[in-house]
Write a protein that holds these residues in place. Structure first.
Motif, PDB file in Angstrom:
ATOM      1  N   ILE A 166       0.863  -1.169   0.000  1.00  0.00           N
ATOM      2  CA  ILE A 166       0.000   0.000   0.000  1.00  0.00           C
ATOM      3  C   ILE A 166       0.902   1.221   0.000  1.00  0.00           C
ATOM      4  N   VAL A 167       0.723   2.070  -0.995  1.00  0.00           N
ATOM      5  CA  VAL A 167       1.536   3.267  -1.117  1.00  0.00           C
ATOM      6  C   VAL A 167       0.640   4.472  -0.884  1.00  0.00           C
ATOM      7  N   VAL A 168       1.041   5.298   0.065  1.00  0.00           N
ATOM      8  CA  VAL A 168       0.316   6.530   0.338  1.00  0.00           C
ATOM      9  C   VAL A 168       1.249   7.679  -0.021  1.00  0.00           C
ATOM     10  N   ASP A 169       0.844   8.456  -0.997  1.00  0.00           N
ATOM     11  CA  ASP A 169       1.675   9.573  -1.432  1.00  0.00           C
ATOM     12  C   ASP A 169       1.519  10.739  -0.470  1.00  0.00           C
ATOM     13  N   ASP A 170       2.635  11.371  -0.158  1.00  0.00           N
ATOM     14  CA  ASP A 170       2.651  12.546   0.686  1.00  0.00           C
ATOM     15  C   ASP A 170       2.775  13.757  -0.224  1.00  0.00           C
ATOM     16  N   PRO A 171       1.726  14.560  -0.335  1.00  0.00           N
ATOM     17  CA  PRO A 171       1.801  15.704  -1.249  1.00  0.00           C
ATOM     18  C   PRO A 171       2.821  16.751  -0.806  1.00  0.00           C
ATOM     19  N   THR A 172       3.210  16.719   0.460  1.00  0.00           N
ATOM     20  CA  THR A 172       4.189  17.696   0.955  1.00  0.00           C
ATOM     21  C   THR A 172       5.589  17.112   1.045  1.00  0.00           C
ATOM     22  N   ALA A 173       5.789  15.912   0.495  1.00  0.00           N
ATOM     23  CA  ALA A 173       7.109  15.273   0.549  1.00  0.00           C
ATOM     24  C   ALA A 173       8.130  16.104  -0.217  1.00  0.00           C
ATOM     25  N   PRO A 174       9.372  16.092   0.254  1.00  0.00           N
ATOM     26  CA  PRO A 174      10.413  16.859  -0.440  1.00  0.00           C
ATOM     27  C   PRO A 174      10.659  16.311  -1.850  1.00  0.00           C
ATOM     28  N   ALA A 175      11.063  17.201  -2.722  1.00  0.00           N
ATOM     29  CA  ALA A 175      11.347  16.807  -4.103  1.00  0.00           C
ATOM     30  C   ALA A 175      12.578  15.909  -4.154  1.00  0.00           C
ATOM     31  N   ALA A 204      15.698  20.059   0.969  1.00  0.00           N
ATOM     32  CA  ALA A 204      14.264  20.015   1.252  1.00  0.00           C
ATOM     33  C   ALA A 204      13.978  19.189   2.511  1.00  0.00           C
ATOM     34  N   GLN A 205      14.701  18.080   2.683  1.00  0.00           N
ATOM     35  CA  GLN A 205      14.518  17.272   3.894  1.00  0.00           C
ATOM     36  C   GLN A 205      14.984  18.032   5.124  1.00  0.00           C
ATOM     37  N   ALA A 206      16.100  18.721   5.022  1.00  0.00           N
ATOM     38  CA  ALA A 206      16.613  19.503   6.155  1.00  0.00           C
ATOM     39  C   ALA A 206      15.628  20.600   6.534  1.00  0.00           C
ATOM     40  N   ARG A 207      14.987  21.198   5.560  1.00  0.00           N
ATOM     41  CA  ARG A 207      13.983  22.231   5.833  1.00  0.00           C
ATOM     42  C   ARG A 207      12.819  21.648   6.632  1.00  0.00           C
ATOM     43  N   ARG A 208      12.393  20.438   6.285  1.00  0.00           N
ATOM     44  CA  ARG A 208      11.291  19.803   7.032  1.00  0.00           C
ATOM     45  C   ARG A 208      11.711  19.450   8.454  1.00  0.00           C
ATOM     46  N   VAL A 209      12.944  18.993   8.614  1.00  0.00           N
ATOM     47  CA  VAL A 209      13.445  18.674   9.947  1.00  0.00           C
ATOM     48  C   VAL A 209      13.516  19.944  10.794  1.00  0.00           C
ATOM     49  N   MET A 210      13.992  21.023  10.205  1.00  0.00           N
ATOM     50  CA  MET A 210      14.099  22.291  10.938  1.00  0.00           C
ATOM     51  C   MET A 210      12.724  22.842  11.305  1.00  0.00           C
ATOM     52  N   ALA A 211      11.713  22.528  10.486  1.00  0.00           N
ATOM     53  CA  ALA A 211      10.353  22.975  10.796  1.00  0.00           C
ATOM     54  C   ALA A 211       9.836  22.333  12.080  1.00  0.00           C
ATOM     55  N   VAL A 212      10.416  21.219  12.481  1.00  0.00           N
ATOM     56  CA  VAL A 212      10.051  20.563  13.734  1.00  0.00           C
ATOM     57  C   VAL A 212      11.066  20.900  14.828  1.00  0.00           C
ATOM     58  N   PHE A 213      12.346  20.932  14.482  1.00  0.00           N
ATOM     59  CA  PHE A 213      13.394  21.151  15.479  1.00  0.00           C
ATOM     60  C   PHE A 213      13.337  22.548  16.094  1.00  0.00           C
ATOM     61  N   MET A 270      -0.069  22.608  15.013  1.00  0.00           N
ATOM     62  CA  MET A 270      -1.278  22.234  14.281  1.00  0.00           C
ATOM     63  C   MET A 270      -1.628  23.264  13.222  1.00  0.00           C
ATOM     64  N   ARG A 271      -1.473  24.532  13.557  1.00  0.00           N
ATOM     65  CA  ARG A 271      -1.850  25.596  12.630  1.00  0.00           C
ATOM     66  C   ARG A 271      -0.832  25.769  11.512  1.00  0.00           C
ATOM     67  N   LEU A 272       0.459  25.882  11.865  1.00  0.00           N
ATOM     68  CA  LEU A 272       1.468  26.231  10.873  1.00  0.00           C
ATOM     69  C   LEU A 272       1.991  25.030  10.099  1.00  0.00           C
ATOM     70  N   VAL A 273       2.237  23.921  10.786  1.00  0.00           N
ATOM     71  CA  VAL A 273       2.784  22.745  10.100  1.00  0.00           C
ATOM     72  C   VAL A 273       1.662  21.885   9.531  1.00  0.00           C
ATOM     73  N   GLY A 274       0.619  21.663  10.347  1.00  0.00           N
ATOM     74  CA  GLY A 274      -0.472  20.800   9.905  1.00  0.00           C
ATOM     75  C   GLY A 274      -1.527  21.485   9.068  1.00  0.00           C
ATOM     76  N   LYS A 275      -1.501  22.824   9.030  1.00  0.00           N
ATOM     77  CA  LYS A 275      -2.489  23.603   8.264  1.00  0.00           C
ATOM     78  C   LYS A 275      -3.913  23.280   8.707  1.00  0.00           C
ATOM     79  N   ILE A 276      -4.094  23.108  10.009  1.00  0.00           N
ATOM     80  CA  ILE A 276      -5.405  22.788  10.575  1.00  0.00           C
ATOM     81  C   ILE A 276      -6.086  24.092  10.972  1.00  0.00           C
ATOM     82  N   ALA A 277      -7.397  24.114  10.903  1.00  0.00           N
ATOM     83  CA  ALA A 277      -8.167  25.317  11.209  1.00  0.00           C
ATOM     84  C   ALA A 277      -7.790  25.872  12.584  1.00  0.00           C
ATOM     85  N   LEU A 278      -7.817  27.188  12.705  1.00  0.00           N
ATOM     86  CA  LEU A 278      -7.403  27.853  13.935  1.00  0.00           C
ATOM     87  C   LEU A 278      -8.223  27.396  15.128  1.00  0.00           C
ATOM     88  N   TRP A 279      -9.544  27.290  14.977  1.00  0.00           N
ATOM     89  CA  TRP A 279     -10.377  26.911  16.116  1.00  0.00           C
ATOM     90  C   TRP A 279     -10.081  25.492  16.577  1.00  0.00           C
TER      91      TRP A 279
END
Length: 180
Positions: free
Chosen positions: A8-17, A99-108, A135-144
């Protein structure tokens, strides 16, 4: 009969190029980590030798076992360093791309800021800010939804640790204002 060959392959639309440039190679990281571990082993070995790493009339001194563990760590680090240096001559393999380092830094970076904020704001306020911002900035989830989840999670943590189990947690000015 089930087919175990299926995947089963699940594509990540935000995966690094895949074509993102390399930041550092695996060999360089291996050498760096081995040198860090070797420095740690030398520091621990020196400190344990200083506190006593031999036997006296009552048995082993306080640094006896830690000293020999640091000798083992140093030996393993030297072995790893030699292997990494020999293998480093081969074609370099990418350890992390830009691109991977950018994603790691977004969490670190937010996690590091959380640790710093805990010192000044307390665990609960810092946790609220971390959860809501992730949740808001990384997950793009609604503010409420982000705010509600952060409030509920922080309240559950407070009730569990401070009220139910009476565990001492880092407090900030907000908790002090409420008498905790």
């Amino acid at each position: 009969m089930p087919q175990t060959d299926l995947e089963i392959v699940v594509d990540d639309p935000t995966a690094p190029a895949d074509d993102s440039p390399s930041v550092v190679s695996s060999g360089t990281i291996e050498i760096f980590v081995c040198l860090l571990l070797l420095a740690l082993a030398a520091t621990l070995g020196y400190d344990n030798w200083r506190t006593g790493a031999s036997w006296d009339s009552t048995g082993p001194e306080p640094g006896y076992f830690p000293f020999y563990l640091s000798v083992i760590l140093g030996g393993a680090s030297l072995y790893g360093l030699i292997v990494a240096l020999v293998a480093h001559r081969a074609a370099p393999e990418t350890f992390v791309t830009r691109a991977q380092a950018r994603r790691v830094m977004a969490v670190f970076v937010p996690t590091l800021l959380f640790c710093l904020a805990t010192q000044f704001l307390g665990l609960y306020v810092a946790s609220f800010l971390l959860i809501a911002s992730f949740m808001r900035l990384v997950g793009k989830i609604a503010l409420w939804k982000s705010l509600l989840t952060a409030i509920v999670f922080t309240a559950i943590m407070f009730v569990t640790f401070d009220i139910a189990f009476d565990v001492i947690m880092p407090k900030g000015p907000l908790e002090a204002a409420f008498g905790y």
